[in-house]
Design an enzyme around this catalytic site. Sequence first.
Site, PDB file in Angstrom:
ATOM      1  N   ARG A 181       0.839  -1.195   0.000  1.00  0.00           N
ATOM      2  CA  ARG A 181       0.000   0.000   0.000  1.00  0.00           C
ATOM      3  C   ARG A 181       0.877   1.249   0.000  1.00  0.00           C
ATOM      4  NH1 ARG A 181      -2.216  -3.513   3.957  1.00  0.00           N
ATOM      5  NH2 ARG A 181      -4.336  -4.237   3.466  1.00  0.00           N
ATOM      6  N   LYS A 205      -2.604  -2.145   7.646  1.00  0.00           N
ATOM      7  CA  LYS A 205      -3.818  -1.643   8.280  1.00  0.00           C
ATOM      8  C   LYS A 205      -3.950  -2.204   9.691  1.00  0.00           C
ATOM      9  CE  LYS A 205      -6.780  -0.629   4.320  1.00  0.00           C
ATOM     10  NZ  LYS A 205      -8.078  -0.932   3.677  1.00  0.00           N
ATOM     11  N   HIS A 273      -2.577   2.650  -5.892  1.00  0.00           N
ATOM     12  CA  HIS A 273      -3.356   1.494  -5.437  1.00  0.00           C
ATOM     13  C   HIS A 273      -3.614   0.523  -6.587  1.00  0.00           C
ATOM     14  CE1 HIS A 273      -5.457  -0.403  -2.156  1.00  0.00           C
ATOM     15  NE2 HIS A 273      -6.473  -0.662  -2.955  1.00  0.00           N
ATOM     16  N   ARG A 276      -0.783  -1.727  -6.885  1.00  0.00           N
ATOM     17  CA  ARG A 276      -0.938  -2.830  -5.925  1.00  0.00           C
ATOM     18  C   ARG A 276      -1.810  -3.933  -6.528  1.00  0.00           C
ATOM     19  NH1 ARG A 276      -1.447  -4.437  -0.386  1.00  0.00           N
ATOM     20  NH2 ARG A 276      -3.579  -4.918   0.272  1.00  0.00           N
ATOM     21  N   HIS A 300      -4.092  -8.787   3.583  1.00  0.00           N
ATOM     22  CA  HIS A 300      -5.543  -8.744   3.684  1.00  0.00           C
ATOM     23  C   HIS A 300      -6.004  -9.423   4.971  1.00  0.00           C
ATOM     24  CE1 HIS A 300      -6.235  -8.336  -0.948  1.00  0.00           C
ATOM     25  NE2 HIS A 300      -6.013  -7.174  -0.361  1.00  0.00           N
ATOM     26  N   TYR A 309      -9.234 -11.275  -7.142  1.00  0.00           N
ATOM     27  CA  TYR A 309      -8.274 -11.576  -8.207  1.00  0.00           C
ATOM     28  C   TYR A 309      -8.597 -12.879  -8.915  1.00  0.00           C
ATOM     29  CZ  TYR A 309      -6.037  -7.701  -5.969  1.00  0.00           C
ATOM     30  OH  TYR A 309      -5.814  -6.455  -5.446  1.00  0.00           O
TER      31      TYR A 309
END
Length: 335
Positions: A181, A205, A273, A276, A300, A309
């Site tokens: 990120r 995150k 992003h 990414r 994630h 994906y």
Amino acid sequence: MAYNIDFRQATSDAPACLTEYLNYLTTIKNRSQLTALNYYTDLRMFMRFLKVKNKLVDANEDFSEIKISDLDDKYIKAVTLTDAMEFLSFTVSERSNQAKARSRKAVSLRQFYKFLTNNKAWFAASPMLNLELPSPKNALPKHLTLQECGQLLHEGFKEFSSWMDYRDYAMIIMFLNCGMRLSELVGLNLSDYSRDNRTLRVLGKGRKERIIYLNDACVSALDEYIDTTRPHVEQTAIFLSANKTRINKRRVQQIVDEQLQRAGLSNLGITTHKLRHTAATLMYQHGGVDTLVLKDILGHKSIATTEIYTHLSDENIKKAMESNPLSEEIEKKKK
């Protein structure tokens, strides 16, 4: 390894109950200051809306200048589900918010009023309990193809005339190979890079740390930038601005835009992003990386986030089948 946010200053206009909630997010729920700041931004807009709705400000006052620190608790306690729906309607008509942005604001409202209900006992049941989230379209993420990645790296970096060219190349290499990120990249410190183990420690995150294993392209780009071109200054950050301070997110996005322009790829709507997304897509489609492994690489929280994906791959397969010249044979036969 996190870069500084003047969080206290940025949220100084919050009324007491909102300040309590933000403190709860960062200390009890262990959310990052950036996440708490996003909640604050959404809730500040809602509280400004309340002041307008309740005629607590002059009708001609600029909405973005409305202070919320003096908003009495009684207006926050009197809020109904209808008020929330009117607010979301306002974000469409006055702020042109798409479903994704409205959904985030709805989540912010639900979580804030859940806190007021459970932690402050303001309500027997949260007035936002039945607030439904707008459903965003399940659009597949934009990304660069393998060929376009080569175009970005070769056409965008034909010459290296300064240390900043090596920096820019290393940053784009990191995006395309590691799928990190933007906030993770600008937060990198020299101490996070282990040459012996060829790894980077990143803070994702929710302040969750993870280790990224670097391939030859990443190691080569990082070493050349750090060892031979990066200014020798008393600075812990890996990536520096022209002023020899930690580079900020806005400048990184500008650099990516400039390189896309040089490579003739500026019309694709690619952001940091999307780079990414590109890394994740290429690893899944061309590298055969399992989704569980990809989940850990990207940091994630849920496998459901990573599975986008697999849908992207399915869409490509569908298009490939439809482009087969024999797909039209059945139509010819009918004629």
